[in-house]
Design an enzyme around this catalytic site. Structure first.
Site, PDB file in Angstrom:
ATOM      1  CG  ASP A  45      -0.335  -0.003   2.521  1.00  0.00           C
ATOM      2  OD1 ASP A  45       0.896  -0.170   2.595  1.00  0.00           O
ATOM      3  OD2 ASP A  45      -1.050   0.164   3.531  1.00  0.00           O
ATOM      4  CG  ASP A  84       0.519  -4.054   2.059  1.00  0.00           C
ATOM      5  OD1 ASP A  84       0.579  -4.901   2.963  1.00  0.00           O
ATOM      6  OD2 ASP A  84       1.342  -3.126   1.932  1.00  0.00           O
ATOM      7  CE  LYS A 113       3.336  -5.994   3.775  1.00  0.00           C
ATOM      8  NZ  LYS A 113       2.829  -4.834   4.526  1.00  0.00           N
ATOM      9  CD  GLU A 115       0.527  -1.525   7.900  1.00  0.00           C
ATOM     10  OE1 GLU A 115       0.200  -0.771   8.837  1.00  0.00           O
ATOM     11  OE2 GLU A 115       0.969  -1.105   6.811  1.00  0.00           O
ATOM     12  CD  GLU A 182       7.631  -0.259   7.492  1.00  0.00           C
ATOM     13  OE1 GLU A 182       6.679  -0.993   7.141  1.00  0.00           O
ATOM     14  OE2 GLU A 182       7.767   0.917   7.103  1.00  0.00           O
TER      15      GLU A 182
HETATM   16  O1  KIV Z   1       3.623  -1.133   1.616  1.00  0.00           O
HETATM   17  C1  KIV Z   1       4.801  -1.486   1.630  1.00  0.00           C
HETATM   18  O2  KIV Z   1       5.583  -1.199   0.723  1.00  0.00           O
HETATM   19  C2  KIV Z   1       5.269  -2.267   2.766  1.00  0.00           C
HETATM   20  C3  KIV Z   1       6.734  -2.507   2.874  1.00  0.00           C
HETATM   21  C4  KIV Z   1       7.384  -1.295   3.428  1.00  0.00           C
HETATM   22  C5  KIV Z   1       7.060  -3.712   3.646  1.00  0.00           C
HETATM   23  O3  KIV Z   1       4.495  -2.674   3.571  1.00  0.00           O
END
Ligand code: KIV
Length: 269
Positions: A45, A84, A113, A115, A182
């Site tokens: 994202d 994401d 993914k 968070e 991160e």
């Molecule tokens: O959105 C993204 O690019 C990320 C990376 C920083 C791991 O989550």
């Protein structure tokens, strides 16, 4: 060239082989990457900031993600495509989280993914139960920058570091196949990596991880701002600037278009 699977990620940790990932948001970039030995592509994202010029990731929508995930998927890269889940696509309810994860999968993602740590394990379990592999993401979680108090390095205080380890274990227990770590301190990332059996993929968290990920625009030198932990391997901004100026000069001087760049009726071609 066999498609990289989540099992390959796990095997790499067992064999102590480092995993490499980059972000990508579009077809041509994914096409170029697909010819490399990179293990995974994250349609992050971060596209909100990197590609759309937004100030943070809070306004990235499911439609944005679907558009960019499908563009990357159309390049048919052999790399694992991780998508994401954007802000508010999995926090409101478990059902909505599963539905949105499914949408990304139907549009070409091999995994999603999310968070968060302990607080997101319910939705993670439900997504995995639906058959979709999940990558976790702890440390600095940019979708929560308001609550965290900005984009800062996490884990200096013992309490915060301990929470990260608890989060990593909770994610492993929920069934994630890997965890992005991160922007935390290297010692903390090392402890996290040693505490879980799934691979840790780090960004701004030092060398003691099972793999690394970078935003591709940082690697290419194609951003206004690059964090200290990123490395530019080329200066694309300079290259583009030079090419555009050459084009302008060629048009002005009449050097472009040259004879090979246009047809005349008599050419018969
Ligand atoms: O959105 C993204 O690019 C990320 C990376 C920083 C791991 O989550």
């Amino acid at each position: 060239m066999a498609k990289v699977s989540i099992r390959d990620f796990l095997k790499k940790k067992e064999r102590k082989e480092r995993i490499t990932m980059l972000t990508a948001y579009d077809y041509p970039t994914a096409k170029v990457i697909s010819n490399t030995d990179l293990d995974g592509i994250l349609v992050g994202d971060s596209l909100g900031m990197v590609v759309l010029g937004l100030e943070n990731t809070l306004n990235v929508t499911m439609s944005d993600m679907v558009r960019h995930v499908s563009a990357v998927a159309r390049a048919k890269p052999k790399q694992l495509i991780v998508a994401d889940m954007p802000f508010l696509s999995y926090e409101v309810s478990v059902n909505e989280g599963v539905r949105n994860a499914g949408k990304l999968t139907r549009n070409g993602a091999d995994a999603v993914k999310l968070e968060g740590g302990e607080e997101v394990v319910d939705v993670i379990r439900a997504i995995i139960k639906a058959g979709i592999p999940v990558m976790g993401h702890i440390g600095l979680t940019p979708q929560r920058f308001l609550r965290i108090g900005g984009f800062r390095t996490i884990g200096k205080r013992e309490k915060e570091a301990e929470q990260l380890i608890r989060d990593a274990k909770a994610l492993e227990d929920a069934g994630v196949f890997s965890i992005v770590v991160e922007n935390t301190y290297a010692e903390v990332a090392k402890k996290i990596t040693e505490s879980v059996s799934v691979p840790t993929i780090c960004i701004g968290a030092g060398p003691y991880c099972d793999g690394q990920i970078l935003v591709i625009h940082d690697l290419l030198g194609f951003t206004d701002f690059s964090p200290y932990f990123a490395k530019a391997y080329v200066n694309l901004k300079e290259i583009i600037d030079k090419a555009v100026n050459e084009y302008i000069n060629d048009v002005k001087s009449g050097k472009f278009p040259a004879r090979e760049n246009y047809k005349e009726i008599s050419d018969n071609r």
